[in-house]
Design a protein around this motif. Structure first.
Motif, PDB file in Angstrom:
ATOM      1  N   TYR A   1       0.842  -1.204   0.000  1.00 45.04           N
ATOM      2  CA  TYR A   1       0.000   0.000   0.000  1.00 45.04           C
ATOM      3  C   TYR A   1       0.876   1.253   0.000  1.00 45.04           C
ATOM      4  O   TYR A   1       0.703   2.143  -0.837  1.00 45.04           O
TER       5      TYR A   1
ATOM      6  N   LEU B   1       1.576  -5.274  -9.745  1.00 41.77           N
ATOM      7  CA  LEU B   1       0.158  -5.619  -9.654  1.00 41.77           C
ATOM      8  C   LEU B   1      -0.075  -7.065 -10.083  1.00 41.77           C
ATOM      9  O   LEU B   1      -0.836  -7.801  -9.453  1.00 41.77           O
TER      10      LEU B   1
ATOM     11  N   GLY C   1      -0.770  -9.569  -7.154  1.00 41.41           N
ATOM     12  CA  GLY C   1      -2.211  -9.751  -7.254  1.00 41.41           C
ATOM     13  C   GLY C   1      -2.616 -11.087  -7.844  1.00 41.41           C
ATOM     14  O   GLY C   1      -3.745 -11.525  -7.666  1.00 41.41           O
TER      15      GLY C   1
ATOM     16  N   LEU D   1      -3.684  -7.206  -3.725  1.00 41.73           N
ATOM     17  CA  LEU D   1      -4.283  -6.413  -4.796  1.00 41.73           C
ATOM     18  C   LEU D   1      -5.109  -5.259  -4.225  1.00 41.73           C
ATOM     19  O   LEU D   1      -5.017  -4.123  -4.690  1.00 41.73           O
ATOM     20  N   ARG D   2      -5.897  -5.551  -3.207  1.00 42.58           N
ATOM     21  CA  ARG D   2      -6.719  -4.515  -2.572  1.00 42.58           C
ATOM     22  C   ARG D   2      -5.850  -3.389  -2.012  1.00 42.58           C
ATOM     23  O   ARG D   2      -6.148  -2.206  -2.214  1.00 42.58           O
TER      24      ARG D   2
ATOM     25  N   LEU E   1      -4.160  -1.362  -4.989  1.00 40.74           N
ATOM     26  CA  LEU E   1      -5.106  -0.485  -5.690  1.00 40.74           C
ATOM     27  C   LEU E   1      -5.527   0.680  -4.804  1.00 40.74           C
ATOM     28  O   LEU E   1      -5.661   1.808  -5.282  1.00 40.74           O
ATOM     29  N   ARG E   2      -5.723   0.420  -3.529  1.00 40.06           N
ATOM     30  CA  ARG E   2      -6.070   1.500  -2.594  1.00 40.06           C
ATOM     31  C   ARG E   2      -4.908   2.487  -2.484  1.00 40.06           C
ATOM     32  O   ARG E   2      -5.118   3.697  -2.412  1.00 40.06           O
TER      33      ARG E   2
ATOM     34  N   LEU F   1      -2.702   3.190  -4.844  1.00 40.32           N
ATOM     35  CA  LEU F   1      -2.708   3.998  -6.058  1.00 40.32           C
ATOM     36  C   LEU F   1      -3.796   5.069  -5.982  1.00 40.32           C
ATOM     37  O   LEU F   1      -3.552   6.236  -6.301  1.00 40.32           O
ATOM     38  N   ALA F   2      -4.986   4.676  -5.540  1.00 43.61           N
ATOM     39  CA  ALA F   2      -6.096   5.640  -5.433  1.00 43.61           C
ATOM     40  C   ALA F   2      -5.778   6.725  -4.412  1.00 43.61           C
ATOM     41  O   ALA F   2      -6.015   7.915  -4.659  1.00 43.61           O
TER      42      ALA F   2
END
Length: 97
Positions: A28, A59, A63, A73-74, A77-78, A80-81
């Motif tokens: 993360y 990823l 992932g 993966l979660r 992606l979090r 990156l967001a």
């Protein structure tokens, strides 16, 4: 200060070498902070262009191939967001639990 690079190492299939394995929370922070670096004026654009494919590879590796896949993966992606949103500081509580 005691510091390790990753939690462990894992061999990739087909003899493609080894990958340093990080925990989901570390993934993360890596994803969030790299996006924040991309946006800084002093970050070389050449480095950004070279790093974006590494994001895609990470990823895929974490992932799809390296567990815990869904949590990895979660968290990535979090990250990156949150990097796009400009978040900083401690990771959200729902990822730390």
């Amino acid at each position: 200060m005691n510091h390790r690079l990753g939690d462990t190492r894992r061999a990739l299939p087909l003899g493609l070498g080894q990958v340093v394995v990080h925990g989901p929370l570390r993934l993360y922070y890596m994803m969030r902070n790299r996006v924040r670096l991309y946006r800084m004026a002093h970050t070389p654009r050449v480095w950004v262009a070279q790093d974006v494919p590494r994001v895609v590879v990470k990823l895929f590796l974490f992932g799809v191939l390296i567990g815990p896949r869904w949590r990895n993966l979660r968290c990535m992606l979090r990250g990156l967001a949150d990097g796009i949103r400009g978040c900083e500081g401690e990771a959200p509580a729902d990822l730390r639990g």
